[in-house]
Design an enzyme around this catalytic site. Structure first.
Site, PDB file in Angstrom:
ATOM      1  N   HIS A  49       1.092  -1.169  -0.197  1.00  0.00           N
ATOM      2  CA  HIS A  49      -0.080  -0.345   0.112  1.00  0.00           C
ATOM      3  C   HIS A  49       0.919   1.322  -0.194  1.00  0.00           C
ATOM      4  O   HIS A  49       0.745   2.289  -0.713  1.00  0.00           O
ATOM      5  CB  HIS A  49      -0.833  -0.037   1.177  1.00  0.00           C
ATOM      6  CG  HIS A  49      -1.960  -1.001   1.572  1.00  0.00           C
ATOM      7  ND1 HIS A  49      -2.137  -1.902   2.414  1.00  0.00           N
ATOM      8  CD2 HIS A  49      -2.689  -1.299   0.504  1.00  0.00           C
ATOM      9  CE1 HIS A  49      -3.091  -2.749   2.211  1.00  0.00           C
ATOM     10  NE2 HIS A  49      -3.539  -2.358   0.980  1.00  0.00           N
ATOM     11  N   LYS A  73     -18.722  -7.105   8.488  1.00  0.00           N
ATOM     12  CA  LYS A  73     -17.623  -7.785   7.970  1.00  0.00           C
ATOM     13  C   LYS A  73     -16.593  -7.757   9.092  1.00  0.00           C
ATOM     14  O   LYS A  73     -16.339  -6.572   9.973  1.00  0.00           O
ATOM     15  CB  LYS A  73     -16.904  -7.511   6.513  1.00  0.00           C
ATOM     16  CG  LYS A  73     -17.433  -8.090   5.548  1.00  0.00           C
ATOM     17  CD  LYS A  73     -16.192  -7.701   4.472  1.00  0.00           C
ATOM     18  CE  LYS A  73     -16.465  -8.343   3.200  1.00  0.00           C
ATOM     19  NZ  LYS A  73     -15.565  -7.913   2.107  1.00  0.00           N
ATOM     20  N   ARG A 121      -1.774  -6.277  -8.420  1.00  0.00           N
ATOM     21  CA  ARG A 121      -0.677  -7.179  -8.259  1.00  0.00           C
ATOM     22  C   ARG A 121      -0.855  -8.272  -9.352  1.00  0.00           C
ATOM     23  O   ARG A 121      -0.504  -7.888 -10.291  1.00  0.00           O
ATOM     24  CB  ARG A 121      -0.937  -7.856  -6.818  1.00  0.00           C
ATOM     25  CG  ARG A 121      -0.367  -6.962  -5.694  1.00  0.00           C
ATOM     26  CD  ARG A 121      -0.946  -7.587  -4.156  1.00  0.00           C
ATOM     27  NE  ARG A 121      -2.379  -7.324  -4.369  1.00  0.00           N
ATOM     28  CZ  ARG A 121      -3.146  -7.524  -3.300  1.00  0.00           C
ATOM     29  NH1 ARG A 121      -2.772  -7.406  -2.285  1.00  0.00           N
ATOM     30  NH2 ARG A 121      -4.632  -7.271  -3.213  1.00  0.00           N
ATOM     31  N   SER A 159      -2.614  -7.994   2.887  1.00  0.00           N
ATOM     32  CA  SER A 159      -3.206  -7.643   4.012  1.00  0.00           C
ATOM     33  C   SER A 159      -3.544  -9.209   4.810  1.00  0.00           C
ATOM     34  O   SER A 159      -3.038  -9.504   5.817  1.00  0.00           O
ATOM     35  CB  SER A 159      -4.244  -6.729   4.356  1.00  0.00           C
ATOM     36  OG  SER A 159      -3.777  -5.261   3.974  1.00  0.00           O
TER      37      SER A 159
HETATM   38  P1  ADP Z   1      -5.688  -6.099   0.251  1.00  0.00           P
HETATM   39  O1  ADP Z   1      -6.095  -6.477  -1.140  1.00  0.00           O
HETATM   40  O2  ADP Z   1      -4.100  -6.327   0.607  1.00  0.00           O
HETATM   41  O3  ADP Z   1      -6.368  -6.842   1.417  1.00  0.00           O
HETATM   42  P2  ADP Z   1      -6.855  -3.676   0.303  1.00  0.00           P
HETATM   43  O4  ADP Z   1      -8.321  -4.086   0.175  1.00  0.00           O
HETATM   44  O5  ADP Z   1      -6.507  -2.694   1.584  1.00  0.00           O
HETATM   45  O6  ADP Z   1      -5.614  -4.749   0.581  1.00  0.00           O
HETATM   46  O7  ADP Z   1      -6.387  -2.997  -1.089  1.00  0.00           O
HETATM   47  C1  ADP Z   1      -6.501  -1.586  -1.357  1.00  0.00           C
HETATM   48  C2  ADP Z   1      -5.874  -1.633  -2.816  1.00  0.00           C
HETATM   49  O8  ADP Z   1      -4.643  -1.658  -2.451  1.00  0.00           O
HETATM   50  C3  ADP Z   1      -6.479  -2.428  -3.811  1.00  0.00           C
HETATM   51  O9  ADP Z   1      -6.410  -1.850  -4.916  1.00  0.00           O
HETATM   52  C4  ADP Z   1      -5.332  -3.457  -3.834  1.00  0.00           C
HETATM   53  O10 ADP Z   1      -5.304  -4.287  -5.039  1.00  0.00           O
HETATM   54  C5  ADP Z   1      -4.000  -2.541  -3.446  1.00  0.00           C
HETATM   55  N1  ADP Z   1      -3.077  -3.396  -2.886  1.00  0.00           N
HETATM   56  C6  ADP Z   1      -3.069  -4.112  -1.918  1.00  0.00           C
HETATM   57  N2  ADP Z   1      -1.847  -4.463  -1.616  1.00  0.00           N
HETATM   58  C7  ADP Z   1      -1.037  -4.258  -2.824  1.00  0.00           C
HETATM   59  C8  ADP Z   1       0.270  -4.713  -3.038  1.00  0.00           C
HETATM   60  N3  ADP Z   1       0.994  -5.305  -2.403  1.00  0.00           N
HETATM   61  N4  ADP Z   1       0.807  -4.171  -4.272  1.00  0.00           N
HETATM   62  C9  ADP Z   1       0.254  -3.077  -4.885  1.00  0.00           C
HETATM   63  N5  ADP Z   1      -1.217  -2.913  -4.543  1.00  0.00           N
HETATM   64  C10 ADP Z   1      -1.918  -3.459  -3.532  1.00  0.00           C
END
Ligand code: ADP
Length: 193
Positions: A49, A73, A121, A159
């Site tokens: 992030h 959730k 990703r 996460s």
């Molecule tokens: P996660 O998918 O890790 O549970 P979130 O729901 O908080 O995380 O994701 C928020 C945004 O950040 C989404 O667009 C997700 O694809 C992106 N994201 C999460 N982890 C990464 C990463 N390692 N590299 C690039 N983008 C990421």
């Protein structure tokens, strides 16, 4: 931007040399700030992030990190704690941290923004992100979703995997900011005992 033409020449100001369009005048005076909203669950924030946020800040004047939550959730960290961790990890950057459980496009509009920032990703992200981008565009055509490819070091960082590994006593140091790592260690301390 204003797109209306008003002639400044009037009875009060009859000199033709001072005639100026309101459009030209106004657009010269107003600097439009590029604001993007980066929504996610951030449960917790990871270095993946952070990478997207740091790169996003080079493209936009301001980023709003939106901790999205669904009261039905379950999450490891409370919304307040997720927001606190984001603030702590990004102190000094031009970001705002907020939370919402409502419709994303409405939130984006209410902040005067027109961009949703997302990270990509693997192929597995693509289908979901594609659907989200399309439904959001269907809901509000003025808002665009902008994607940034993950930095290669964070390709496998999510996460959920972080929580799973840390919950089983594995080290996630280097994958999350130090402050998040400490918080996870405290949380799962009993697992290691
Ligand atoms: P996660 O998918 O890790 O549970 P979130 O729901 O908080 O995380 O994701 C928020 C945004 O950040 C989404 O667009 C997700 O694809 C992106 N994201 C999460 N982890 C990464 C990463 N390692 N590299 C690039 N983008 C990421």
């Amino acid at each position: 931007m204003i797109d209306q033409t008003v002639n400044f020449t009037s009875a009060a100001n009859p000199r033709p040399g001072l005639a100026m369009t309101f459009k030209k005048y106004f657009n010269r005076m107003v600097i439009v700030k590029k604001i993007a909203v980066y929504p996610g669950s951030f449960d917790p924030i990871t270095n993946g992030h952070i990478d997207i946020i740091t790169r996003g800040l080079r493209m936009f004047d301001e980023l709003i990190i939106l901790v999205a939550y669904n009261p039905n959730k379950s999450s490891l960290f409370s919304v307040e704690e997720r927001m606190d961790l984001v603030r702590a990890c990004l102190a000094g950057n031009n970001i705002r941290v907020d939370c919402s459980s409502g419709l994303l496009v409405d939130y984006v509009r209410s902040k005067g923004a027109n961009v949703i920032l997302r990270g990509l990703r693997a192929v597995s992200d693509f289908e979901y992100e594609f659907q989200m981008a399309l439904i959001n565009r269907r809901l509000n055509r003025d808002i665009e979703t902008v994607f940034l490819m993950t930095g290669y070091q964070w390709f496998y960082t999510s996460s959920n995997l972080i929580k799973e590994a840390a919950g089983l006593g594995g080290s996630v140091k280097g994958l999350v900011p130090d402050i998040v790592n400490e918080r996870l260690e405290q949380m799962f301390a009993t697992v290691k005992e």
